[in-house]
Design a protein around this motif. Structure first.
Motif, PDB file in Angstrom:
ATOM      1  N   ALA A  57       0.831  -1.205   0.000  1.00  0.00           N
ATOM      2  CA  ALA A  57       0.000   0.000   0.000  1.00  0.00           C
ATOM      3  C   ALA A  57       0.862   1.251   0.000  1.00  0.00           C
ATOM      4  N   GLY A  58       1.954   1.237   0.772  1.00  0.00           N
ATOM      5  CA  GLY A  58       2.822   2.401   0.848  1.00  0.00           C
ATOM      6  C   GLY A  58       3.504   2.716  -0.472  1.00  0.00           C
ATOM      7  N   GLU A  59       3.873   1.687  -1.223  1.00  0.00           N
ATOM      8  CA  GLU A  59       4.523   1.916  -2.521  1.00  0.00           C
ATOM      9  C   GLU A  59       3.543   2.522  -3.521  1.00  0.00           C
ATOM     10  N   VAL A  60       2.291   2.091  -3.517  1.00  0.00           N
ATOM     11  CA  VAL A  60       1.291   2.625  -4.441  1.00  0.00           C
ATOM     12  C   VAL A  60       1.132   4.132  -4.253  1.00  0.00           C
ATOM     13  N   THR A  61       1.166   4.592  -3.007  1.00  0.00           N
ATOM     14  CA  THR A  61       0.860   5.997  -2.743  1.00  0.00           C
ATOM     15  C   THR A  61       1.987   6.939  -3.148  1.00  0.00           C
ATOM     16  N   VAL A  62       3.157   6.426  -3.539  1.00  0.00           N
ATOM     17  CA  VAL A  62       4.187   7.306  -4.095  1.00  0.00           C
ATOM     18  C   VAL A  62       3.682   7.951  -5.382  1.00  0.00           C
ATOM     19  N   LYS A 118      -9.356   4.742   4.043  1.00  0.00           N
ATOM     20  CA  LYS A 118      -8.679   3.645   4.741  1.00  0.00           C
ATOM     21  C   LYS A 118      -7.281   3.385   4.181  1.00  0.00           C
ATOM     22  N   PHE A 119      -6.851   4.177   3.198  1.00  0.00           N
ATOM     23  CA  PHE A 119      -5.497   4.026   2.695  1.00  0.00           C
ATOM     24  C   PHE A 119      -4.509   4.439   3.774  1.00  0.00           C
ATOM     25  N   TRP A 120      -3.383   3.742   3.794  1.00  0.00           N
ATOM     26  CA  TRP A 120      -2.312   4.111   4.735  1.00  0.00           C
ATOM     27  C   TRP A 120      -1.115   4.586   3.937  1.00  0.00           C
ATOM     28  N   SER A 121      -0.508   5.681   4.368  1.00  0.00           N
ATOM     29  CA  SER A 121       0.702   6.151   3.709  1.00  0.00           C
ATOM     30  C   SER A 121       1.533   6.943   4.698  1.00  0.00           C
ATOM     31  N   MET A 122       2.796   7.194   4.353  1.00  0.00           N
ATOM     32  CA  MET A 122       3.620   8.094   5.140  1.00  0.00           C
ATOM     33  C   MET A 122       3.027   9.499   5.037  1.00  0.00           C
ATOM     34  N   PRO A 123       2.924  10.229   6.141  1.00  0.00           N
ATOM     35  CA  PRO A 123       2.330  11.571   6.075  1.00  0.00           C
ATOM     36  C   PRO A 123       3.012  12.500   5.073  1.00  0.00           C
ATOM     37  N   VAL A 124       4.317  12.363   4.897  1.00  0.00           N
ATOM     38  CA  VAL A 124       5.028  13.223   3.952  1.00  0.00           C
ATOM     39  C   VAL A 124       4.465  13.074   2.545  1.00  0.00           C
ATOM     40  N   LEU A 125       3.908  11.915   2.230  1.00  0.00           N
ATOM     41  CA  LEU A 125       3.386  11.660   0.895  1.00  0.00           C
ATOM     42  C   LEU A 125       1.963  12.174   0.720  1.00  0.00           C
ATOM     43  N   GLU A 126       1.439  12.830   1.740  1.00  0.00           N
ATOM     44  CA  GLU A 126       0.096  13.393   1.650  1.00  0.00           C
ATOM     45  C   GLU A 126       0.117  14.918   1.657  1.00  0.00           C
ATOM     46  N   PHE A 127       1.284  15.465   1.331  1.00  0.00           N
ATOM     47  CA  PHE A 127       1.443  16.894   1.077  1.00  0.00           C
ATOM     48  C   PHE A 127       2.048  17.057  -0.312  1.00  0.00           C
ATOM     49  N   GLU A 128       1.602  18.077  -1.044  1.00  0.00           N
ATOM     50  CA  GLU A 128       2.057  18.279  -2.409  1.00  0.00           C
ATOM     51  C   GLU A 128       3.571  18.501  -2.470  1.00  0.00           C
ATOM     52  N   VAL A 129       4.176  18.102  -3.591  1.00  0.00           N
ATOM     53  CA  VAL A 129       5.581  18.424  -3.863  1.00  0.00           C
ATOM     54  C   VAL A 129       5.643  19.924  -4.155  1.00  0.00           C
ATOM     55  N   LYS A 130       6.343  20.686  -3.320  1.00  0.00           N
ATOM     56  CA  LYS A 130       6.348  22.142  -3.465  1.00  0.00           C
ATOM     57  C   LYS A 130       7.061  22.594  -4.730  1.00  0.00           C
ATOM     58  N   ASN A 131       8.132  21.921  -5.062  1.00  0.00           N
ATOM     59  CA  ASN A 131       8.876  22.225  -6.290  1.00  0.00           C
ATOM     60  C   ASN A 131       9.788  21.046  -6.585  1.00  0.00           C
ATOM     61  N   TYR A 132      10.450  21.086  -7.746  1.00  0.00           N
ATOM     62  CA  TYR A 132      11.255  19.946  -8.173  1.00  0.00           C
ATOM     63  C   TYR A 132      12.401  19.672  -7.211  1.00  0.00           C
TER      64      TYR A 132
END
Length: 323
Positions: A57-62, A118-132
């Motif tokens: 599940a964690g890999e999918v959310t990347v 119900k998805f589980w992910s690292m919290p860092v992956l639930e914030f937008e990428v601010k820039n490249y």
């Protein structure tokens, strides 16, 4: 600021009341590898199933995180780099998902029919990428963190098929954090503006690396992963391995991290409040020590993109403007 020293905890003893359980533990302790599900006790099987569920599940959310960086990618090569990373990570989910399906799980249903909240992910992956540059710093620091978890399994897991499944995964994870490190150094030396952007990204990403491995060992209620040899390295052991590696990268390139080298310990130790947590809406770190219950509650709540990005994932809705 308060210095924090994280010490590894030795593996717990292998003792069981059930003779069948003890026989399996004895085989594992002797270094024997388990090849087939039929050899497993229910408890050992459950440990593996839980490990594979979190990993797949964690890999999918990347995918849902990395695609938010397309708009800030400076050129086609950068877009290809993001695409390549996404393709690799989805492949990692597929590798571990196929292994998980051996236990009777429907991976397609888990990805596309599970309630989005119900998805589980690292919290860092639930914030937008601010820039490249943020994407590159995340590669350099967080793919480095993730690789310690998967490398541990490849080197030490008592379930042989899991070891084999992670050989390709770990090859690609090394490529990711080396790619991030190379371009991170490039932007650090490119201009004052890009150097500042690198440091700002480090200030936000680095603490996520510290908390990547979850609660410290003395707060873990269950150590079954270590008891059954699914892993060998504890949370604190992996956290410390990552910290030493990340700090050496910082020393080589020149960016600042909240850690220093302790001569008595002979290694780097943290200088940030531990534990600390973040604002769920802004993602900003709250630079003061809190309780672990606050950290766990925030991890369960996730970041501001939850659950919308998972709903888009299930609809396979990514738009037509990525390129």
């Amino acid at each position: 600021m308060e210095s924090t020293v994280i010490r590894p905890m030795p593996n717990p003893p292998m003792v069981a009341d059930d003779p069948a359980e003890q026989a399996l533990l004895d085989r594992i302790a002797a270094g024997e590898l388990i090849e087939d599900i039929s050899e497993m006790t229910p408890r050992y099987r459950k440990v593996l199933e839980n490990t594979l569920e979190i990993a797949a599940a964690g890999e999918v959310t990347v995918l849902t995180w990395a695609q938010t960086g397309y708009d800030t990618a400076p050129d086609l090569g950068a877009k290809i780099a993001i695409s390549g990373s996404i393709q690799d990570e989805v492949g990692h989910a597929h590798q571990q998902g196929m292994l998980w399906e051996r236990f009777g799980v429907d991976m397609h249903a888990e990805a596309f029919e599970r309630p989005a909240d119900k998805f589980w992910s690292m919290p860092v992956l639930e914030f937008e990428v601010k820039n490249y540059i943020y994407f590159l710093v995340a590669q350099a620091l967080l793919d480095r963190a993730g690789r310690y978890t998967t490398w541990d399994i490849e080197l030490h897991c008592s379930f042989a098929p899991y070891r084999r499944a992670l050989k390709k995964v770990n090859f690609e994870e090394v490529f990711h954090f080396r790619h991030g490190s190379y371009w991170m150094e490039y932007y650090w030396n490119h201009s004052e503006e890009t150097r500042q952007m690198v440091q700002e990204a480090v200030d936000w990403v680095f603490p996520h690396g510290v908390f990547w491995y979850g609660r410290p060992d003395n707060m873990k209620g269950k150590m079954d992963q270590l008891i059954y040899g699914v892993r060998k390295w504890s949370n604190d052991t992996m956290r410390d391995k990552w910290l030493q590696s990340a700090c050496k990268l910082a020393e080589r390139i020149g960016f600042n991290v909240p850690a220093h080298f302790d001569e008595d310990e002979g290694k780097y130790v943290l200088d940030l409040p531990y534990p600390m947590t973040w604002d769920r809406q802004t993602g900003d770190w709250i630079q003061e020590k809190c309780e672990w219950s606050d950290v766990v509650a925030n991890m369960k709540s996730g970041g501001r993109m939850r659950p919308g990005i998972y709903e888009r994932l299930q609809r396979e809705e990514w738009g037509s403007s990525l390129w």
